[in-house]
Design an enzyme around this catalytic site. Structure first.
Site, PDB file in Angstrom:
ATOM      1  N   ASP A   1       2.501   2.003   3.278  1.00 32.80           N
ATOM      2  CA  ASP A   1       3.442   1.018   3.842  1.00 32.80           C
ATOM      3  C   ASP A   1       4.881   1.418   3.551  1.00 32.80           C
ATOM      4  OD1 ASP A   1       1.147  -0.506   4.276  1.00 32.80           O
ATOM      5  OD2 ASP A   1       1.477  -1.756   2.500  1.00 32.80           O
TER       6      ASP A   1
ATOM      7  N   HIS B   1       0.882  -1.171   0.000  1.00 30.82           N
ATOM      8  CA  HIS B   1       0.000   0.000   0.000  1.00 30.82           C
ATOM      9  C   HIS B   1       0.921   1.223   0.000  1.00 30.82           C
ATOM     10  CE1 HIS B   1      -2.267  -3.010   2.440  1.00 30.82           C
ATOM     11  NE2 HIS B   1      -3.364  -2.480   1.955  1.00 30.82           N
TER      12      HIS B   1
HETATM   13  C1  XUL Z   1      -7.331  -6.708   4.828  1.00 26.00           C
HETATM   14  C2  XUL Z   1      -6.571  -7.131   3.636  1.00 26.00           C
HETATM   15  C3  XUL Z   1      -5.744  -6.075   2.993  1.00 26.00           C
HETATM   16  C4  XUL Z   1      -5.700  -6.164   1.497  1.00 26.00           C
HETATM   17  C5  XUL Z   1      -4.974  -5.036   0.838  1.00 26.00           C
HETATM   18  O1  XUL Z   1      -8.078  -7.711   5.403  1.00 26.00           O
HETATM   19  O2  XUL Z   1      -6.600  -8.267   3.263  1.00 26.00           O
HETATM   20  O3  XUL Z   1      -4.468  -6.146   3.535  1.00 26.00           O
HETATM   21  O4  XUL Z   1      -5.108  -7.345   1.077  1.00 26.00           O
HETATM   22  O5  XUL Z   1      -5.495  -3.796   1.155  1.00 26.00           O
END
Ligand code: XUL
Ligand code: CO
Length: 442
Positions: free
Chosen positions: A110, A107
Site C-alpha cells: 500500500d 500492507h
Molecule cells: C480483506 C481484509 C484485509 C485485511 C488486511 O477482507 O479485511 O484488508 O484487513 O489484510
C-alpha cells in the site's frame, strides 16, 4: 537529513475535524466522538483507538470487475515510485491528522509499489518507512499494525504460506520479513496476518492437513524472527470464511482459536475481527467478539459493514447503531481490545468521487462507534441488563448447581436431584425485554 514534504494541500477547503456536540449541524464535525470524554476511567480516544486503513483510503481506485477506476488521485502522478509513494503519504497524513485519527495501518504494497525483485522491494519499503517515521514524529500519529499483502501477486494464486510450492512460500517469507522489519522500525503496536489465499478452491488438488501444518510453521518462524528483533506487540490473525479463496482456513473466530491452540500459537497471537467477515461466516459480529473474548484473545477490530442483500465483502462504513451497541456491549463487558483498536477497513463507494466523501465516511463511522460505546456503557451502568443475565444462571451459584460447577456431582447425582425436585418450572429468557433496553438507551 530528509526534508518533510507536504507543501501541497490535497484536501483543500476541508478544515480540521473537531468535536462540536449533538447540537451541531456542521457536517465536518463530530457530534459524538469527544476524544477527551471519560467513560469508565478512560477517554474515548483510549477506548476506541481509531485507525485509518491505508489501502482503502489512498489506494482504493473505485474499480470493480465491471469498470475502470473512478477515484483518480492527484498523489499518483509522479513517475518515480518513491516520489509517488511520498506524495501519497503526504496526502495520507494530511487526511489522518485532519480527521484526528490517532493510528493508521498498512500492507507493504500500500505504501510503495512492489516489483518482483525481493531486494529492490526491501529497499523501497525501507525508503518509505524512513519517510513514514518522520511523518509519525511530526504528527504524533502511530502505527496500529503493519502487514504484508500475500494475496494480490499472481505467485500467490495457490496460497502463500499454504502454497503447495515451497518456492512460493519462501517468497511469502521474504515479504513478511521486510514487513516485520518496517513495523518494528515504525514502532508498530501489532502485526496482522490475514490469509487471503490461505485456503483452497478445490479439495481435489489439496492436502489440507499438510497446508495447515505449513501455515503454523510459517507463523512460528515469523513470530520467532520478530521477537528476536525486539518486537513486543501482538500478532493478530484475521478470520474470514471465503473470498478470495472458496474456503479459507481462518474461517471464523472459533476455527482460528482452535488452530492457535493446536499449534501452540495462542500465547503470541490474538484475533483481529472484522464485522462483515463475521456476517459472511454466518455469524453476528457480537458472536465473533464474544467467542474471542471468552478465550481471552480479543485483540483488535476491523470496522465496516456488509450488505444484507448480497453475499460479498462490500466493506461499507459502519452506521448501524443497534448492531454497534450490541458489539460494544461485548467489548465493554470483556474490558476492551487487547493491544488493538478500531481500524476502519472500509471503503467509500465507487461513485463517491468527491474528496469530502472520505471525510464524511470516517466522521460517520467514528461518531457511530463513539455513540455506541456511550450507549453500551449507559446500558451496563443504568439498566438491569447485566443483572438479568447473572440471575439467569443463579441456580449454579449455590447448592447442587454450584457443586456441579465444582465437578463434585456424578451423573447418578444429577438423576437423584431430578427425581427429588420433580419437573422444573418454565423460566422466560426475556429476549424482547432485553432488545427493548437497547432501543431505550439509543
Ligand atoms: C480483506 C481484509 C484485509 C485485511 C488486511 O477482507 O479485511 O484488508 O484487513 O489484510
Ligand atoms: Co480487514
Amino acid at each position: 537529513m530528509q526534508v518533510i514534504k507536504g507543501d501541497i494541500e490535497y484536501f483543500k477547503n476541508i478544515p480540521q475535524i473537531k468535536f462540536e456536540g449533538v447540537e451541531s449541524d456542521n457536517p465536518f464535525a463530530f457530534r459524538w466522538y469527544d476524544e477527551n470524554k471519560i467513560i469508565t476511567g478512560k477517554t474515548l480516544k483510549e477506548h476506541l483507538r481509531y485507525s485509518c486503513a491505508y489501502w482503502h483510503s489512498f489506494n482504493g481506485s473505485g474499480a470493480d470487475p465491471f469498470g475502470e477506476p473512478t477515484h483518480l488521485f492527484p498523489w499518483n502522478e509522479s513517475a518515480d515510485p518513491i516520489e509517488r509513494a511520498k506524495d501519497k503519504m503526504d496526502a495520507a497524513f494530511e487526511f489522518i491528522t485532519k480527521m484526528n485519527l490517532p493510528f493508521y495501518c498498512f500492507h507493504d504494497v500500500d505504501v510503495v509499489d512492489y516489483t518482483n525483485d525481493v531486494a529492490n522491494n526491501e529497499k523501497r519499503l525501507l525508503a518509505i518507512a524512513e519517510y513514514a517515521k518522520l511523518k509519525q514524529k511530526d504528527s504524533g500519529v502511530k502505527l496500529l499494525w503493519g502487514t504484508a499483502n500475500l494475496f494480490s501477486n499472481r505467485r500467490y494464486m495457490n496460497g502463500a504460506a499454504t502454497n503447495p510450492d515451497f518456492h512460493v512460500l519462501a517468497h511469502a517469507g521474504a515479504q513478511v520479513k521486510a514487513a516485520l522489519d518496517a513495523t518494528i522500525y515504525l514502532e508498530g503496536e501489532n502485526y496482522v496476518f490475514w490469509g487471503g489465499r490461505e485456503g483452497y478452491m478445490s479439495l481435489l488438488n489439496t492436502n489440507m492437513k499438510r497446508e495447515q501444518e505449513h501455515f503454523a510453521k510459517f507463523l512460528h518462524a515469523s513470530k520467532d524472527y520478530a521477537r528476536s528483533n525486539g518486537f513486543r506487540g501482538n500478532f493478530f490473525i484475521e478470520p474470514k470464511p471465503c473470498e478470495p479463496s472458496k474456503h479459507q482456513y481462518d474461517y471464523d473466530a472459533a476455527t482460528v482459536i482452535s488452530f492457535l491452540r493446536q499449534y501452540d500459537l495462542d500465547k503470541d497471537f490474538k484475533l483481529n475481527l472484522e464485522v462483515n467477515h463475521a456476517t459472511l461466516a454466518g455469524h453476528t459480529f457480537q458472536h465473533e467478539l464474544q467467542v474471542a473474548a471468552d478465550a481471552g484473545l480479543l485483540g483488535s477490530m476491523d470496522a465496516n459493514r456488509g450488505d444484507y442483500q448480497n453475499g460479498w465483502d462490500t466493506d461499507q462504513f459502519p452506521n448501524n447503531l443497534y448492531e454497534l451497541v450490541e458489539a460494544m456491549l461485548v467489548v465493554m463487558e470483556s474490558s476492551g481490545l487487547q493491544g488493538g483498536g478500531i481500524n476502519f477497513d472500509a471503503k467509500i463507494r465507487r461513485n463517491s468521487t468527491d474528496p469530502e466523501d472520505l471525510f464524511h465516511a470516517h466522521i460517520g463511522g467514528m461518531d457511530a462507534f463513539a455513540r455506541a460505546l456511550i450507549i453500551a456503557d449507559n446500558i451496563l451502568q443504568k439498566s438491569d441488563y447485566k443483572k438479568i443475565r447473572e440471575d439467569r444462571y443463579g441456580s449454579f451459584d449455590n447448592g447442587k448447581g454450584m457443586e456441579f460447577e465444582q465437578e463434585k456431582l456424578s451423573l447418578e447425582d444429577l438423576r437423584n436431584y431430578a427425581i427429588e425436585k420433580g419437573e422444573p418450572q418454565v423460566i422466560s429468557g426475556r429476549q424482547e425485554y432485553l432488545e427493548n433496553i437497547i432501543n431505550r438507551f439509543i
